[in-house]
Every structure is written in C-alpha cells, then in structure tokens.
Scaffold this motif. Structure first.
Motif, short mmCIF file in Angstrom:
data_model
loop_
_atom_site.label_atom_id
_atom_site.label_comp_id
_atom_site.label_asym_id
_atom_site.label_seq_id
_atom_site.Cartn_x
_atom_site.Cartn_y
_atom_site.Cartn_z
N HIS A 56 0.81 -1.21 0.00
CA HIS A 56 0.00 0.00 0.00
C HIS A 56 0.85 1.27 0.00
N ARG A 62 -9.34 -9.66 -6.21
CA ARG A 62 -10.07 -8.54 -5.60
C ARG A 62 -9.73 -8.37 -4.13
N HIS A 96 -0.39 -3.31 -5.72
CA HIS A 96 -1.13 -2.06 -5.49
C HIS A 96 -0.33 -0.87 -6.00
N HIS A 116 -0.82 3.31 -5.77
CA HIS A 116 -1.55 4.49 -5.32
C HIS A 116 -1.05 5.67 -6.15
N SER A 136 -6.52 8.80 -6.29
CA SER A 136 -6.61 7.60 -5.46
C SER A 136 -6.76 6.38 -6.37
N PRO A 137 -6.50 5.17 -5.84
CA PRO A 137 -6.69 3.97 -6.66
C PRO A 137 -8.14 3.82 -7.11
N THR A 138 -8.31 3.31 -8.30
CA THR A 138 -9.65 3.06 -8.83
C THR A 138 -10.25 1.83 -8.16
N PRO A 139 -11.37 1.95 -7.46
CA PRO A 139 -11.97 0.77 -6.82
C PRO A 139 -12.23 -0.34 -7.83
N GLY A 140 -11.84 -1.56 -7.45
CA GLY A 140 -12.04 -2.69 -8.35
C GLY A 140 -11.03 -2.81 -9.46
N ALA A 143 -5.69 -2.37 -7.31
CA ALA A 143 -6.37 -1.71 -6.20
C ALA A 143 -6.34 -2.50 -4.90
N SER A 144 -6.25 -3.81 -4.95
CA SER A 144 -6.48 -4.62 -3.75
C SER A 144 -5.40 -4.46 -2.69
#
Length: 725
Positions: A173, A418, A423, A425, A470-474, A478-479
């Motif tokens: 992260h 998922r 990751h 960021h 920010s990271p794109t959800p999904g 992202a995970s």
C-alpha cells in the motif's frame, strides 16, 4: 560469471572503446521513450503484449536485453504456461523442481523474443497479508534463498535472471513512500541472505526496490547497491531500477550503483549528460554501468525457442507436478482423506468452477482460453463415474441442502485478485512524475533550449494533479495488502452451514498468503491449502483428494492462532520498523503456539527418523540420518533441520531453519540422507565487527517435521570466531 567470462570481459572492453558518449547514455536507459511507452501501457496493455528492450545498438551488433515479467510464467499473450504462484511452489520445498520450472519459463520467454526474465522474487514475507505474498516463497531466508537460487539457475541456462526487489519490499500500500527502518543485524541475517543466495547462483541482474531503507531510496542506496551487493558479495551483473518510478534522483542513483533505468528513457535522460559535463558524476561510473551491461549482453545464452514450447505437454506436466506438491493438508480428521469409492460428492463455492490464477498486477499471466483446469473440472475428469453436484454457495441454505444429499462435500473458498494483490496508489508516484521528460514532438517543435525554462513547471503541475488521485476501486492494482487475515464473513457462513449439514466436509483454500481458519476449521473434517495453483491446479487437487498421490506440501510460513500475534501492519504507514521477530521466530519467542506451524503439513503416509550423526568439516557441519517410509503408499517427506544456538553473544531466536531436503520414498523404503550445513548459516551477524561470527559452544541441531516438532536432536560443540564479512 561463466567460464567464458574472460572472453566476454575482453569483448566488452573493446566495445566500450568504440561507443560515443551519446551511445553510452542510450545504453543505460530502456530503449522506449517515456510518452510512447506510457501510452502503450494505457491503451494497448503493453506489459502483456511485448518484451521491453534495453541496450539495442545495431551499429555494433548489440541486440539488446528484452525484459519480460514472469513469477508464475511469462506474462505475455500467446499461451505461455501458467505455473502455481511462487508461494505455492515454496510450499513444495523442492528446489530441484523449481530449477526445472525456471528453465521452462526461460524457454518460453525466448519463444517471445525475450531474454531477460523477472521471475525471481525473494522479498521475505514479514507480514503474511502482504498483497504480493504470492510472488515470493515464504517467511524464512534459508528456505526462500534455496528456492530463489534454484529458479535463478534454471533461468540462467536460457536467459538472464532478474532478482527482485532489493530490499525490504514487503508492504504494497505504501511501497512508493514508506521508509523501512532496520538494524544492520536484522538486515544481514533475515532480509539479505536470500538475495545473496541468488547472486551466488549466477543471477545476471538485481532489481532495486521502490521504498526507502533507513531514510534512503533503494534505487539510490549506496550501502545496498554498491557496498553490499557489488563489493561485499562481488556481484558483477547489472542493477536495474524497478519499473517507471524506481529512480528519484538520477545523479545520486547512478553514483550509488544503479546501472540501468527501465523501461523508459526518463529521469536519466534529463540529468546525466549535464552531471558528467560539470563534474558531479565521474565518467568511470558511467563506463562501469555500460561495461556491466555489455558483459551481460554478451553472456546471454544463445538460441531462441519456437512458439510450440508454450504450454507444451512437458511444461503442463511440470505445472501439474508443482501444483500437486504444493498442496498442504492441514487437517484430516479421522482419516477423512483420501476419498476412495465415493458415490456422490457436492462441490461448493464460486472458486470451484472459475479460473483463479492470482492477482491482476504485473505478474498476471495470459493463458489461452480452455487451458485452465478448475477444481470442479479436475474432479469430473478424474472420476467420471462420481456423481457430482455443484453449487456456487451464494445461498448457504441452498448449498447446505445439496451437501446433505451427498456422501461428502468439497468447499472451495479463499481469496482472489479482488482481495489481495499488487497495489499502485497514484498519489504516491506523483513526485516521480515531476521528473518526466517532455514529449519528443514538443522537443522537435520548440527545441530543448526553448523548452528548458518552463517544462519543469509543467511536469510539477502534472505531479501536483496526480498527488490528489486515489486507486480506482475494483481496478487491477487496487487490492493491495490485507490488514484482516480472516476469510470474508459470507465464506465463513457458507463453510459453517455446509459443515453442519454434512460432517464429511473438506475445505480447500485458495490464496497467496496466510488465512486465519479458527474457529471454523474445527467444524470440518479436512482442510487443505490449494493456493493459486496454476492452469493444472484442478488436476492436482483431484490427484490428492482421490488418493492418487499423497499430499507433500509444507507451510512456507506459520499461521498464528490470532492476528495480534503477528507484527502490526498499518496499510498507509510512512515509516515501519523491521526487526528479527516475525513468523515462527516471533511466535516461539513470545510463547504463542501457532494454529499451524511453519513447515507443517500432513501426509497419507508415516515416516520414521533414526541414526542421527553430526560431524564438523572445515566450512560446514555434516548431518546424516536415516529416513523410513513406514506407511502404506509412496510419499514425500520434507526433512527440516533447526538450530538451537548458544545465544551467549547476543539474543538468538529459539529455533531457526538451517537446512532442509525433500525426499520421496516408496512404501517401506529407507534412505540414508546427508545434509551439509554451511557454518555461515549457524553464525550471527555482529554489527561491531561488520561480519559473521560463529558463537563458541554447544549448537543443538534438531531434525523435525516442522518448527514445533522434534524427531531427532544432537549437539555439536563449535569453536567460535569470525567467519567473513
């Protein structure tokens, strides 16, 4: 270096003399421009379409280095074999098999025109929820080093191996911003030995990490890159930056021992020539970086491979063997497994019938449609006479009703891309974007001199905008890391409902890191780890469940009873302290019995150990023992040797792994084993002497089935003293 190294050295020197300054500068960066490269990644999935070139110089006949990723197989479209992830292969404890896998990946890389493969990830699993846990082999440096050295040897037969990420890269992260603080003792004893093992195995390149160590970025860290890697270990290959965002200060990076910026002409393009001109950077350092690459190019093994090698029967068999040997049987209540003579079986869970190969980050593979055997398909092909009822498990009550109708139940649960993975960021990479060069079309239009006054302000503006992203959800990246090691609540509810309906319930867990299984694991008859098992994983699972082979996988990390017993993890921490205490070392020091110990795994057979002998040689302790398969079928044991050190010089862990060997024996067969344990693996790193010191006194060596077990033990008195730097 190979036996041809003197010839390569002479040829490299001759080529170096013929290079112009501009050619030298071109050789130390990837051959792709930043803006075309980024557009290709964004619009054309470039990392999965073609290798990344560096060092191409037709004038002198230099064909270049062509980079491809591949921890679980070559990542390019075109049907390359997808092997089990590295963590699964770590659970096999089989370096010989890993060496063969390395050569197979190397052959398939050559079929795509690649000759440089980043398949060797040996970052230690400090926290088992690391998003990229699946890419490494485990939590112990001796085990990880043996596996990493093995794949390195295999790759180097066909390609150049790239070992990553130096060093302390085990948080995803914040990997672009975190500063890992560590003592020299912990660094040398835990977080560097596996890299050294790969260097000693002949690795041609080492990749630096994104993060900081003790305040300095790894890509410009003179202690890691120059003093330790090149001087202390004698590494003669190329240090390469991690991709795109691996260099922060171009001049400092080259001065510190970085040799090649990948995959684009980026930071170095805008600063190295000027630094050479004004004397901030010596010409000798540039020449050394170029010389290293020339030697490496000249040492690339000859010969490409036909496309038919991809996913060929031999490599699929290798993937199946790896998946089979990686399965770890954790629980087998009342001998529930193997299943023989079953009439009906319920197979429950979404992961039972869909491909689940690992995360969708840089190691994501692209097998051809129809090449992946899921758990459900594997069982149906292995036992066509068996009546199988399948259910997604979305409705636990419905799944329980089906389970009650069948003799036994398999629930396939766990993680997917998922829930854990690599990751990025965007806000964390913003500072590097301030260093990007202007587009070529703009340079041609205005010229470098006219651009120079205002382009940095444009680049800083782009960086400022990105810093708020920010990271794109999904999204694929992202995970990241898991801060909670339990299964999702819906999966736990499903397992409990099915187990209540049928006492013969077996759970197969997929994933790349540790999953806490209490208290629901006590409600099921069987529990095994399937990991991300590659394209042949369904066949491997069927082989184990139906008793065609005995399970032989062993845990490459300890699974604690409670997450609080692990080092803490803060996903967005900007600074973290690494020490000697994680995994089984920490659990033993703190007196916490693990739920499942490091090195643990059940078998369908039984083994007996006897006749232990210990003898000190000049550079190693020689340990011998006899192993006997007392069970009813052919099976493999993983003989593990742990050190209980004197601990007089400084605090030592209660036990540390110092050797292991996987041995397969027929029913009733006996074998005499001889293991050589280098004295360095019994030593401690003494910061005061900046080197390895062997403690004087009694060293107890324990032969065991896992870190909490004792089968045989013996003591040997060693004369203390300084060993080496």
């Amino acid at each position: 270096m190979s036996s041809a190294a003197p010839t390569h050295q002479a040829r490299a020197e001759a080529l170096l003399e013929q290079l112009t300054l501009q050619e030298k500068l071109a050789l130390i960066s990837g051959s792709t421009g930043f803006w075309p490269g980024m557009a290709s990644i964004a619009l054309r999935d470039a990392p999965h379409r073609h290798p990344w070139p560096a060092g191409v110089l037709p004038r002198l006949g230099l064909k270049g280095l062509w980079f491809v990723d591949g921890p679980r197989g070559v990542v390019l479209h075109g049907g390359a074999t997808t092997f089990p992830v590295a963590m699964a292969r770590g659970a096999s404890w089989n370096p010989e098999l890993e060496e063969r896998i390395g050569e197979a990946i190397g052959r398939e890389a050559r079929s795509f025109g690649a000759n440089w493969v980043a398949a060797v990830c040996v970052n230690l699993l400090r926290f088992p929820g690391w998003g990229r846990a699946q890419e490494t082999y485990g939590e112990d440096p001796i085990h990880v080093g043996a596996m990493g050295a093995a794949i390195t040897r295999g790759l180097q037969r066909r390609t150049v191996a790239c070992v990553k990420h130096l060093a302390l890269n085990s948080i995803d992260h914040t990997r672009f911003v975190v500063d890992a603080r560590i003592s020299s003792r912990a660094l040398h004893e835990l977080y560097l030995p596996q890299f050294r093992a790969c260097v000693e195995a002949g690795a041609g390149s080492v990749m630096s990490a994104y993060n900081r160590v003790n305040g300095e970025w790894c890509g410009q860290h003179p202690q890691l890159l120059e003093q330790i890697l090149k001087q202390r270990w004698g590494f003669e290959g190329v240090v390469v930056s991690d991709f795109i965002f691996g260099i922060r200060n171009g001049v400092k990076a080259l001065q510190a021992g970085q040799d090649l910026e990948m995959p684009f002409r980026m930071v170095w393009e805008g600063c190295i020539e000027e630094a050479l001109a004004d004397g901030r950077l010596p010409q000798q350092r540039l020449d050394d970086a170029v010389r290293r690459q020339l030697r490496l190019q000249l040492a690339v093994p000859p010969g490409d491979e036909p496309s038919a090698v991809r996913g060929c029967p031999a490599h699929r068999r290798l993937a199946r063997q790896a998946a089979t040997e990686s399965i770890v049987l954790l629980r087998n209540q009342a001998g529930e497994l193997p299943w023989r003579n079953l009439q009906s079986l319920a197979v429950i869970g979404e992961l039972a019938h869909k491909p689940n190969l690992g995360d969708h980050g840089s190691s994501d593979t692209r097998p051809q449609p129809g090449q992946i055997t899921t758990p459900l398909e594997g069982l149906r092909q292995a036992a066509p006479e068996l009546v199988i009822q399948s259910n997604s498990g979305r409705n636990p009550a419905e799944a329980a009703a089906i389970a009650a109708q069948c003799e036994a139940v398999l629930v396939v649960a766990g993680l997917d891309w998922r829930l854990e993975g690599e990751h990025i960021h965007p806000g964390d990479i913003a500072p590097v974007l301030a260093l990007v060069p202007p587009p070529q079309w703009l340079l041609q239009l205005l010229g470098r001199r006219r651009l120079q006054p205002w382009w940095p302000a444009v680049a800083r503006s782009m960086a400022w905008i990105t810093s708020h992203a920010s990271p794109t959800p999904g999204g694929n990246f992202a995970s990241g890391d898991r801060s909670d090691l339990r299964l999702p609540p819906d999966q736990i509810a499903l397992i409990e409902a099915v187990a209540a309906a049928n006492p013969r319930t077996v759970v197969a867990l997929m994933g790349g890191g540790a999953i806490l299984t209490g208290p629901w694991d006590q409600q099921v008859a069987g529990l095994l780890l399937l990991w991300y098992p590659g394209q042949e994983g369904g066949h491997a699972l069927a082989d184990v469940l139906l008793g065609k082979v005995s399970p032989s996988g062993r845990l490459p990390f300890a699974i604690p009873a409670e997450q609080a017993q692990l080092p803490s993890i803060e996903p967005r921490a900007l600074q973290v302290s690494y020490d000697l205490w994680h995994g089984y070392r920490r659990l033993q020091r703190d007196g916490h019995p693990p739920a499942y110990p490091f090195g643990f795994g059940l078998s369908y057979s039984r083994f007996a150990w006897s006749d232990l002998s210990l003898k000190q040689g000049k550079h190693a302790v020689e340990l011998g023992l006899r192993l006997h398969n007392c069970g009813a079928m052919r099976a493999a044991a993983v003989v593990q040797v742990y050190l209980e050190a004197p601990g007089l010089l400084m605090e030592r862990p209660p036990r540390t792994l110092v050797a292991f060997q996987r041995v397969e024996l027929e029913r009733g067969e006996q074998s005499r084993l001889e293991l050589e344990i280098p004295l360095r693996q019994l030593a401690v790193f003494d910061p005061a002497q900046d080197g390895w010191v062997l403690e004087h006194g009694e060293h107890r060596l324990v032969v065991a089935d896992h870190s909490e077990h004792t089968a045989l033990s013996g003591a040997i008195t060693l004369k203390g003293g300084w060993l080496e730097r």
